[in-house]
Design a protein around this motif. Structure first.
Motif, PDB file in Angstrom:
ATOM      1  N   UNK A   1      16.564  -2.762   1.777  1.00  0.00           N
ATOM      2  CA  UNK A   1      15.399  -2.469   0.993  1.00  0.00           C
ATOM      3  C   UNK A   1      14.423  -3.181   1.748  1.00  0.00           C
ATOM      4  N   UNK A   2      13.004  -3.220   1.476  1.00  0.00           N
ATOM      5  CA  UNK A   2      12.055  -3.665   1.700  1.00  0.00           C
ATOM      6  C   UNK A   2      11.214  -4.442   0.517  1.00  0.00           C
ATOM      7  N   UNK A   3      11.129  -5.716   0.632  1.00  0.00           N
ATOM      8  CA  UNK A   3      10.002  -6.508  -0.261  1.00  0.00           C
ATOM      9  C   UNK A   3       8.824  -6.419  -0.068  1.00  0.00           C
ATOM     10  N   UNK A   4       7.981  -5.644  -0.529  1.00  0.00           N
ATOM     11  CA  UNK A   4       6.556  -5.473  -0.275  1.00  0.00           C
ATOM     12  C   UNK A   4       5.720  -5.559  -1.289  1.00  0.00           C
ATOM     13  N   UNK A   5       6.064  -6.643  -2.231  1.00  0.00           N
ATOM     14  CA  UNK A   5       5.502  -6.715  -3.551  1.00  0.00           C
ATOM     15  C   UNK A   5       3.931  -6.897  -3.550  1.00  0.00           C
ATOM     16  N   UNK A   6       3.680  -7.924  -2.387  1.00  0.00           N
ATOM     17  CA  UNK A   6       2.108  -8.248  -2.319  1.00  0.00           C
ATOM     18  C   UNK A   6       1.258  -6.905  -1.896  1.00  0.00           C
ATOM     19  N   UNK A   7       1.506  -6.278  -1.175  1.00  0.00           N
ATOM     20  CA  UNK A   7       1.029  -5.303  -0.534  1.00  0.00           C
ATOM     21  C   UNK A   7       0.912  -4.018  -1.424  1.00  0.00           C
ATOM     22  N   UNK A   8       1.847  -3.872  -2.059  1.00  0.00           N
ATOM     23  CA  UNK A   8       2.050  -2.570  -2.945  1.00  0.00           C
ATOM     24  C   UNK A   8       1.827  -2.739  -4.376  1.00  0.00           C
ATOM     25  N   UNK A   9       1.902  -4.009  -4.830  1.00  0.00           N
ATOM     26  CA  UNK A   9       1.947  -4.366  -6.238  1.00  0.00           C
ATOM     27  C   UNK A   9       3.055  -3.655  -7.103  1.00  0.00           C
TER      28      UNK A   9
END
Length: 293
Positions: free
Chosen positions: A70-78
């Motif tokens: 999977x991809x951890x994009x928590x900052x960009x996508x919230x």
């Protein structure tokens, strides 16, 4: 739960190095729903969020192994990513066919480094997946060098999205996703500065295929995976090099569930590639890219 592989690499026919884990056991999706809907419309595939059991059953039937992430994009996508611990538990359940990669958000600084160490040392992941456009960062920026050094020191593979983005396609402003962060040239600095770090550039890197070809030919630690595009649409420069200068550097990969393996395989069979190169693409090159030989 720690992953321990039981894949019989002599018996399997291929390794798909690019498979997405889109929903975890808590029914949490890898992306906000509007991005999921847009990508489903763009790829026009089958089931968009297969379970880990479904993924395993498919690849077991095909006599293949699959790298799942999977991809951890928590900052960009919230939006929090799917649980890596959940992914590892699922791949361990199916460790005869599935191989887990982890992911961290580079924009979280030291937390990303600490989490990368945890995922490799405690959970046993075999690599780390990054998507610079989705995560909203320039991988060549010096601030991320400590993360790349950590991954290199851990001895695992780094898989980076490159080229066109199906995620965000058709949304206003592409959903805020910037294509330029996925230019493969941004990875050349990393490959040069960390020669022990195995790097996979995901996808035919449209519109920068010549750049990707050049990097993979020049840097022994860089590979290209062939996911995300039906082979009949591969750039001709990529197809032309597969039987010669890139014969040891390209990897079978689909982007499942966005592209079904059966459709990819049918198209690939029609490409003008030397017969002796095909086994390299299907398995041998991936063994090297994963550090297995």
């Amino acid at each position: 739960m720690r992953y321990e592989s039981a894949v019989d690499f002599d018996a399997i026919e291929a390794i798909d190095v690019h498979v997405h884990y889109e929903t975890d056991t808590c029914d949490h999706h890898s992306l906000p729903q509007e991005y999921m809907d847009a990508s489903a419309a763009y790829f026009k595939g089958g089931e968009r969020i297969p379970s880990i059991d479904t993924i395993a059953d498919l690849y077991r039937k095909l006599n293949m192994a699959a790298v799942v992430f999977t991809v951890d994009a928590r900052t960009q996508l919230g939006h929090l990513p799917n649980s890596i611990d959940d992914l590892v538990a699922g791949t361990q359940k199916h460790n005869d066919v599935l191989i887990p990669f982890g992911s961290v958000d580079p924009r979280t600084g030291q937390d990303a480094i600490d989490e990368a160490i945890r995922q490799v040392e405690e959970l046993g992941v075999w690599g780390m997946k990054f998507h610079p456009s989705l995560q909203g960062f320039d991988p060549s920026d010096p601030q991320y060098r400590p993360l790349w050094k950590t991954i290199s020191d851990l001895g695992v593979t780094a898989l980076f999205h490159t080229g066109q983005n199906g995620i965000g396609a058709g949304m206003a402003g592409g959903g805020g996703i910037k294509l330029g962060y996925s230019n493969p040239l941004l990875l050349d600095d990393i490959a040069a500065e960390f020669p022990e770090l195995r790097i996979i550039m995901a996808h035919p890197s449209v519109p920068w295929q010549d750049e990707a070809n050049s990097i993979a030919i020049h840097k022994s630690n860089v590979f290209i995976d062939l996911s995300g595009w039906r082979p009949k649409y591969f750039p001709q420069s990529l197809v032309g090099y597969m039987s010669n200068m890139l014969s040891d550097k390209v990897l079978f990969a689909t982007d499942y569930p966005l592209l079904a393996p059966e459709r990819w395989l049918a198209d690939f069979a029609e490409l003008p590639i030397k017969d002796e190169v095909r086994p390299k693409i299907f398995k041998q090159n991936a063994m090297r890219a994963l550090g297995l030989k």
